[in-house]
Design an enzyme around this catalytic site. Structure first.
Site: not given
Length: 312
Positions: A79, A237, A241, A264
């Site tokens: 973040h 969100h 990321d 990720h």
């Protein structure tokens, strides 16, 4: 076109979302060509400097981590990295007294606000960009991602969850500081109540709460009393990321990053695939002029280990 740093020191205090422990973090202006460097002060008073590049990252399931997982490392940097990348900060020292950045309110909004207050300062060296020249794609367990040529920095993120609270959501936009602050920075991390006990037993999400996470109950409804900040907060969100993970490239990317059911791990694999193909990119100093291209100059942030697909 030029590298930038922050106008003054910025201080943050909070808790780590996984450790649940208190942490203090300072952002300090840095000289040109410094990059983003974490300066960790451990419990014995030793200082460790860890560059925020993918070659310093390690394989973790629940967060983006740099350093040595058995020694000096910093976790959950995505973040903060997204805020620095989107707001155009190239050089900064991140002084931190714990192994995990503070989760704040689960997004990047407080980082963005503080950067705006401190100001962004241009420096006397040109910025390096990574221009995508051809499409490079990866697939992983039904998820897929690709980099493709684009005149700008663009993210196209699609998710599809089998729960009525989320379902299929898509976010597509070119990245600018203004758009990131307005459309992505307030989108919080999210998780499912059914996973909480498993995560706690494994030593994760110990600092997670309704103040920093969107939680979906067993009945598929949002537990947070205040509901969502955006109707499609979940995909926003995921896009946040993706911005943070791309920030480990070691240069600003001119191209479009597209992902489906990503996280990720997939973000890192796509970045690896891009840099593994020398015909897929070039390095430039002035993105408006192709004659300034520097073909295949050394790029530190290659061969990144992958991260797990979970959001937290």
């Amino acid at each position: 076109m030029f590298q930038q740093t922050i106008g003054s020191r910025i201080e943050f205090s909070g808790v780590g979302v996984h450790s649940g422990l208190p942490v203090h973090l300072d952002l300090v202006p840095a000289a040109v060509h410094t990059g983003i460097v974490f300066r960790l002060s451990d419990s014995a008073g030793r200082l460790h400097e860890i560059r925020a590049i993918s070659s310093n990252s390690v394989l973790m399931d629940l967060a983006t981590v740099i350093g040595d997982p058995m020694g000096a490392h910093v976790s959950t940097i995505e973040h903060l990295m997204a805020a620095l990348y989107a707001m155009g900060v190239d050089n900064v020292l991140v002084e931190i007294d714990a192994f995990e950045t503070p989760i704040m309110d689960g997004c990047a909004a407080l980082f963005v606000a503080a950067l705006g207050k401190a100001g962004i300062v241009a420096q006397g060296a040109k910025r390096r960009y990574v221009r995508v020249l051809k499409t490079v794609s990866v697939e992983l367990n039904g998820a897929r991602a690709e980099y493709r040529p684009h005149d700008g920095t663009r993210f196209e993120v699609e998710i599809d969850f089998d729960t009525p609270a989320i379902g299929r959501q898509i976010y597509r936009a070119d990245l600018t500081a203004e758009r990131f602050a307005r459309d992505l920075s307030q989108a919080r991390t999210f998780g499912f109540m059914k996973d909480v006990e498993r995560l706690w037993a494994a030593g994760y999400a110990l600092g997670s709460s309704l103040e920093n996470s969107v939680v979906i109950g067993d009945d598929g409804r949002i537990i947070n009393p205040d509901g969502l900040r955006y109707a499609d907060e979940f995909v926003r969100h995921k896009a946040l990321d993706a911005v943070g993970d791309q920030a480990l490239a070691g240069g600003r990317i001119l191209g479009c990053y597209r992902s489906y059911k990503g996280g990720h791990r997939l973000n890192a694999l796509a970045l690896q695939a891009l840099f593994a193909d020398e015909s897929a990119y070039e390095l430039v100093e002035m993105p408006a002029r192709r004659v300034d291209a520097i073909r295949h100059a050394p790029l530190v942030a290659v061969a990144a280990p992958a991260f797990g697909p979970q959001t937290l």
